[in-house]
Enzyme design. Sequence first.
Site, PDB file in Angstrom:
ATOM      1  N   TYR A  53     -17.993  66.593  56.145  1.00 18.62           N
ATOM      2  CA  TYR A  53     -16.717  66.487  56.856  1.00 18.62           C
ATOM      3  C   TYR A  53     -16.884  65.890  58.258  1.00 18.62           C
ATOM      4  CZ  TYR A  53     -14.109  69.117  53.293  1.00 18.62           C
ATOM      5  OH  TYR A  53     -13.476  69.516  52.140  1.00 18.62           O
ATOM      6  N   GLU A 100     -19.003  59.525  49.639  1.00 18.11           N
ATOM      7  CA  GLU A 100     -19.007  60.940  49.256  1.00 18.11           C
ATOM      8  C   GLU A 100     -19.817  61.175  47.982  1.00 18.11           C
ATOM      9  OE1 GLU A 100     -14.717  62.146  51.311  1.00 18.11           O
ATOM     10  OE2 GLU A 100     -14.937  62.289  49.134  1.00 18.11           O
TER      11      GLU A 100
HETATM   12  P1  CMP Z   1      -9.888  68.114  52.280  1.00 22.17           P
HETATM   13  O1  CMP Z   1      -9.266  67.131  51.357  1.00 22.17           O
HETATM   14  O2  CMP Z   1     -11.078  68.839  51.782  1.00 22.17           O
HETATM   15  O3  CMP Z   1     -10.275  67.357  53.641  1.00 22.17           O
HETATM   16  C1  CMP Z   1     -10.324  68.012  54.884  1.00 22.17           C
HETATM   17  C2  CMP Z   1      -9.813  69.416  54.825  1.00 22.17           C
HETATM   18  O4  CMP Z   1      -9.475  69.996  56.052  1.00 22.17           O
HETATM   19  C3  CMP Z   1      -8.518  69.431  54.042  1.00 22.17           C
HETATM   20  O5  CMP Z   1      -8.785  69.190  52.679  1.00 22.17           O
HETATM   21  C4  CMP Z   1      -7.992  70.826  54.396  1.00 22.17           C
HETATM   22  O6  CMP Z   1      -8.515  71.824  53.534  1.00 22.17           O
HETATM   23  C5  CMP Z   1      -8.565  71.061  55.796  1.00 22.17           C
HETATM   24  N1  CMP Z   1      -7.549  71.097  56.840  1.00 22.17           N
HETATM   25  C6  CMP Z   1      -7.239  72.161  57.602  1.00 22.17           C
HETATM   26  N2  CMP Z   1      -6.276  71.873  58.465  1.00 22.17           N
HETATM   27  C7  CMP Z   1      -5.916  70.579  58.238  1.00 22.17           C
HETATM   28  C8  CMP Z   1      -4.960  69.700  58.807  1.00 22.17           C
HETATM   29  N3  CMP Z   1      -4.144  70.075  59.803  1.00 22.17           N
HETATM   30  N4  CMP Z   1      -4.874  68.434  58.315  1.00 22.17           N
HETATM   31  C9  CMP Z   1      -5.691  68.025  57.327  1.00 22.17           C
HETATM   32  N5  CMP Z   1      -6.629  68.813  56.746  1.00 22.17           N
HETATM   33  C10 CMP Z   1      -6.740  70.084  57.202  1.00 22.17           C
END
Ligand code: CMP
Length: 140
Positions: A50, A127
């Site tokens: 991430y 990824e």
């Molecule tokens: P994911 O697709 O795994 O990519 C990043 C992750 O951050 C997202 O899913 C969410 O689970 C998490 N996340 C938490 N807060 C936010 C936010 N405000 N915007 C986007 N992703 C978020």
Amino acid sequence: ALERTLSIIKPDAVAKNVIGEIYSRFEKAGLKVIAARMTQLSRKEAEGFYAVHRERPFFNALVEFMISGPVMIQVLEGDGAIAKNRELMGATNPKEAAAGTIRADFADSIDANAVHGSDAAETAAVEIAYFFASTDVHAR
Ligand code: CMP
């Protein structure tokens, strides 16, 4: 076009025992699982995965959640696999996810949102390579 995308079933969905339910949705949509691995991510692995979100306010909570239990990681292959998987997942925030999507059915919060899916071809390639050696990806 035939595409590949990286999918992660997150700790909340693994704990709910819905790996098979989610795989079934992939398969019914014409997506093939061509690589898969269950693992518990280390902090370093989660932070690296991430890294693009490092400066975001939710980064630490996201990493803590992603290392809180085992995850199921897979490569999905199919026609338009990246968009197709995102359709199946629904919106990132489960409160905004359309009825019948994985997140509407299984997610509890924006962090515990059941699944991850690559958002574009370039990120999918990065990824996939982050988690799988090319010899462990089985096109068929
Ligand atoms: P994911 O697709 O795994 O990519 C990043 C992750 O951050 C997202 O899913 C969410 O689970 C998490 N996340 C938490 N807060 C936010 C936010 N405000 N915007 C986007 N992703 C978020």
